[in-house]
Design an enzyme around this catalytic site. Structure first.
Site, PDB file in Angstrom:
ATOM      1  N   GLY B 136      -4.044   1.808   3.576  1.00 16.28           N
ATOM      2  CA  GLY B 136      -4.949   2.287   4.624  1.00 16.28           C
ATOM      3  C   GLY B 136      -4.909   3.786   4.823  1.00 16.28           C
ATOM      4  N   GLU B 137      -3.988   4.453   4.158  1.00 14.12           N
ATOM      5  CA  GLU B 137      -3.858   5.896   4.393  1.00 14.12           C
ATOM      6  C   GLU B 137      -4.460   6.664   3.210  1.00 14.12           C
ATOM      7  OE1 GLU B 137      -0.239   7.099   6.490  1.00 14.12           O
ATOM      8  OE2 GLU B 137       0.279   4.991   6.668  1.00 14.12           O
ATOM      9  N   MET B 138      -3.639   7.259   2.349  1.00 15.66           N
ATOM     10  CA  MET B 138      -4.227   8.029   1.254  1.00 15.66           C
ATOM     11  C   MET B 138      -4.538   7.146   0.044  1.00 15.66           C
ATOM     12  SD  MET B 138      -1.763  11.305   1.921  1.00 15.66           S
ATOM     13  CE  MET B 138      -2.358  12.469   0.711  1.00 15.66           C
TER      14      MET B 138
END
Lengths: 111, 336
Positions: B136-138
């Site tokens: 969900g981040e990078m």
């Protein structure tokens, strides 16, 4: 605490018969205090069967835990003034930590 | 111990001779000694400081190519313009989706113990690699990232200079970023000048707030030391189903517990708490005063404080003295 000392005194009287029957006595418990969010000892050497009594002399609660033979040994929440113990039966190296304050950590080596 | 006992004896004498105000002054002096800034940044033996390593880490920290879509950097959430946070309740990751927890600052992590709100990374080096790869981040694939970075001659050269014979590896990306992050330290704040003896550096309201912080308001139970954190994990009674540290370490006292954030530059770091649910410092003080959820896992340090409105105002005045005029951070030139 009184109970513990009474047991130790009794052990002296019983020691002759224990030695002759070949059963080894565990050494006295080691007391480790928790104060200022630190353990009083960073490293402790024990014999198998010896216990550590963890005493919370701090102003905040702590929660000592370690992994013994693959199982978590969790003393639960210890408020100020409370104490509890862990017996280390098997040889090895154990990392003991406060679950609430992970900067509080110590290493226990058991021969 | 002898020294402590001597101080106590003097304090007792102070009450007898000059009244209670002497005791308060002496105690406040003792209290503020516990907040003196350290003189140097600690670096681990396994990853010692190097200027070139820190510079490489800074390049990686601000390079969008570390994200899958080449659109996010570490600095997208850890933005130096917002004291290394992002001024949002929870940040936006890949693909433009809201994350579950508030972005914590990267200020003063050199003194940290275990990392993330839930302590799931044992080292800063391990932490640095987490958001790069988190879905969900990078959302980056590490093998692809290594391939990408090896295609940039400038990075190949820098990695070889800093890590001779090793070059571009996931471990070395983590080491470089962690080294840069350890150099991110909040600068001298008005509070520090007061700790050093400049009595005019903060207001009387802030001084009263400091004393409350260490006494009636009990903030010091968790927010101790120069960075105002015990780096510990506590359930502070926010209405949130997130079980925090308990999801990593199943110990009952850790249910709903999250790492104590430091309070340096706290004014610039709104909104507050692990879920970003409180917008102002006044709301935060109200929460600690009597606004928490008293469930079984609530930290025993959380008790109703019965603060007056003046006392709440003094506490906030004190917290405002923790902001430093940090030097501006320039973006690095990136190899291409």
């Amino acid at each position: 605490m009184k109970t513990k000392y009474t047991i130790c005194a009794g052990m002296v009287a019983l020691s002759a018969s224990i030695v002759t029957s070949g059963v080894a006595l565990a050494a006295d418990p080691v007391r480790v205090t928790q104060q200022g969010k630190q353990f009083s000892e960073k490293n402790v050497n024990l014999s198998a069967g010896q216990e550590i009594i963890f005493v919370n002399n701090d102003t905040v609660a702590h929660n000592v835990y370690t992994i013994v033979q693959g199982k978590k040994r969790d003393l639960g929440l210890q408020k100020s003034g409370e104490e509890d113990s862990i017996t280390f039966d098997a040889a090895g190296t154990y990392r003991v930590r406060c679950a609430i304050h992970p900067k509080m950590k110590m290493v226990v080596k058991v021969d | 111990m002898n020294i402590v006992k001597s101080v106590s004896a003097v304090t007792i004498l102070g009450i007898t001779l000059t009244g209670i105000s002497t005791l308060i002054t002496a105690d406040v002096h003792d209290m503020r000694d516990a907040y003196k800034r350290p003189s140097s940044i600690p670096f681990p033996e396994e990853n010692p400081y190097g200027a070139e390593k820190a510079e490489l880490g800074k390049q990686l920290f601000f390079d969008p190519r570390l994200s899958r879509e080449n659109n996010l950097t570490c600095g997208s959430c850890h933005n130096p313009s917002f004291a290394w946070e992002d001024a949002q309740a929870t940040s936006v990751g890949t693909p433009m989706s809201r994350l579950g927890r508030h972005t914590p600052t990267v200020l003063n992590l050199a003194w940290g113990e275990i990392f993330f709100w839930d302590g799931r990374a044992e080292t800063l080096e391990e932490q640095a690699l987490g958001p790069i790869q988190a879905g969900g981040e990078m959302a980056q694939d590490m093998d692809l990232l290594i391939h990408e970075l090896k295609a940039v001659p400038g990075y190949v050269e820098s990695f070889e200079d800093v890590f001779p014979g090793e070059g571009v590896t996931p471990e070395n990306i983590g080491k470089a970023i962690a080294t840069y992050e350890r150099t991110i330290v909040s600068a001298q704040a008005p509070f520090d000048a007061w700790v050093e003896g400049d009595e005019d550096a903060i207001t009387d309201a802030a001084k009263r707030g400091f004393e409350l912080f260490n006494t009636k308001a009990k903030c010091v139970a968790c927010h101790d030391g120069w960075n105002f954190t015990d780096w510990g994990f506590h359930d502070i009674g926010l209405d949130d189903r997130d079980e925090g540290r308990f999801e990593v370490l199943e110990i009952d006292a850790l249910k709903h517990s999250f790492k104590t954030p430091g309070l340096r530059n706290i004014v610039e770091r709104a909104p507050y708490m692990h879920d970003g649910s409180l917008k102002t410092l006044e709301e935060v003080v109200d929460h600690y005063n009597d606004g928490f959820n008293a469930r079984p896992s609530l930290s025993p340090e959380m008790v109703q404080l019965n603060l007056t409105e003046d006392e709440k105002s003094d506490l906030v005045a004190f917290l405002r003295t923790l902001s430093s005029d940090d030097p501006e951070v320039s973006l690095p030139k990136l190899p291409n």
